[in-house]
Structures are given as structure tokens and as C-alpha cells.
Design an enzyme around this catalytic site. Sequence first.
Site, PDB file in Angstrom:
ATOM      1  N   GLY A   1      -2.952   1.922   0.754  1.00 36.44           N
ATOM      2  CA  GLY A   1      -1.592   0.641   2.426  1.00 36.44           C
ATOM      3  C   GLY A   1      -2.438   1.141   2.719  1.00 36.44           C
ATOM      4  N   LEU A   2      -1.600   0.581   4.173  1.00 30.72           N
ATOM      5  CA  LEU A   2      -1.352   1.041   5.408  1.00 30.72           C
ATOM      6  C   LEU A   2       0.111   2.188   5.663  1.00 30.72           C
ATOM      7  CD1 LEU A   2      -2.226  -1.657   7.214  1.00 30.72           C
ATOM      8  CD2 LEU A   2      -3.994  -0.104   7.209  1.00 30.72           C
ATOM      9  N   SER A   3       0.033   2.906   6.311  1.00 31.88           N
ATOM     10  CA  SER A   3       1.146   3.904   7.065  1.00 31.88           C
ATOM     11  C   SER A   3       2.173   2.654   7.180  1.00 31.88           C
ATOM     12  CB  SER A   3       0.737   4.639   8.055  1.00 31.88           C
ATOM     13  OG  SER A   3       1.988   5.058   8.339  1.00 31.88           O
ATOM     14  N   GLY A   4       2.964   2.354   6.464  1.00 33.83           N
ATOM     15  CA  GLY A   4       4.479   1.857   7.134  1.00 33.83           C
ATOM     16  C   GLY A   4       4.250   0.939   5.749  1.00 33.83           C
TER      17      GLY A   4
ATOM     18  N   SER B   1       4.912   5.514  -0.193  1.00 33.93           N
ATOM     19  CA  SER B   1       6.563   6.344  -0.792  1.00 33.93           C
ATOM     20  C   SER B   1       7.268   5.515  -0.906  1.00 33.93           C
ATOM     21  CB  SER B   1       6.422   7.663   0.359  1.00 33.93           C
ATOM     22  OG  SER B   1       5.287   7.598   0.691  1.00 33.93           O
TER      23      SER B   1
ATOM     24  N   SER C   1      -5.194   6.699   1.477  1.00 33.73           N
ATOM     25  CA  SER C   1      -6.640   6.465   0.384  1.00 33.73           C
ATOM     26  C   SER C   1      -6.822   5.259   1.128  1.00 33.73           C
ATOM     27  CB  SER C   1      -6.399   6.741  -1.419  1.00 33.73           C
ATOM     28  OG  SER C   1      -5.440   6.191  -1.537  1.00 33.73           O
TER      29      SER C   1
END
Length: 201
Positions: free
Chosen positions: A35-38, A42, A109
Site C-alpha cells: 500500500g501507499l506510504s501512510g 507497518s 512494493s
Amino acid sequence: MEQKSSNTVWHQAVISRADRERQREHRSVILWFTGLSGSGKSTLSHAVEEQLYKKGCSTFVLDGDNVRHGLCGDLGFSDADRVENIRRVGEVAKLMLEAGVITLTAFISPFKADRDTARKLMPEGDFLEIYCCCPLEVCEQRDVKGMYKKARAGQIPLFTGIGSAYEAPEKPELIVNTDQLSLEESVQAVIALLKQRGIIQ
């Protein structure tokens, strides 16, 4: 990829993956969070790991930022380096699958072909792609690491979602709408998938 270490022979282990799974009392699997950053990759992967740990499962999170401090510390963020980054992670995840561990990977990714390459490394059913789906504007509002602000200012020219494309999964095993669900609800969706697939009881 060109194989440069040609004078090597694969050594067959005495202890098999099945042996390790019996000892751990659960199957090993790759949970590939993308997925996108944010988008919460994580946060979600570590929260899932915490729940699995409480259940007595053997787990490990391969986190995008952490991997770039060591294994992939020599790579930048060009398309070619992103491809190599995911290739290395896929190979490490494959080894951990054989070790009988539930491995959670948290990587943007961005390219479908790279995720497909990682999937093909694993036996059928052992790669579960989990799409942390979150609109770009929400990810920007969160901007946990301040990266979007830098990208908009032209300081990060190839930042995914701004200067570089993100190719959303077409048929992931699970879509988690992280802008709509609470963290607990998101965790339970992943745990339910693992139970449905017979990975855990």
C-alpha cells in the site's frame, strides 16, 4: 536475474519445513502487506504480529525502512533499485517460510510485476497479499514521516503516489480499508484470513 554464483549446490536440510511446522503447531506463510506510504502497513503488520505472538506463533516482520538499513542499504529509490529491493525481500521471505515462521512483510512494493515475482517464489497458497487500501489524500493528511510534504516540495522526486506510480493489487487475498476500519478491526480481518486458510487455529 543473472546467476553469478554458478559453482554451488543446494544443500538439502535434514530438518524439513513440515518438521518445523509440527514443532511450532502452526503453518508458515508469507503475509505481504502492500500500500501507499501512510496506508498503515507497518502499524498493521506489527499489530498482527503482536496478536500472533500472544497465541504462541513464531513470527517476524520484515519492515521496509528497517531492511533498507542493512540488507538493502546499498539501494536507492529508482525503479531498478525498487525492483531489486523487493527481489531480495522475496528471497529472504522464502527462506523464512522454510524456517516455519509466519513472516509479515511491510513494503510499499509499488509494482505489480515485482509482487507477482515474489509470489511465484512461494508454493501455491503460501503468499497472502494484503492490500492496505487508503486514498492518497488520507495518506497525505497522515504524512507520518513528513515524506509527502518533501515530495510535493520536489525534494523526493520519485516518491510513490506523487512522482512514481503505485499499481494497486488486482486480486489480493485481503483488502483492508485502513481509512475506514480501526486498527483492531483491521487486525481481526487478517487473523480471520489466517484461520480461514488453516494457518492458525
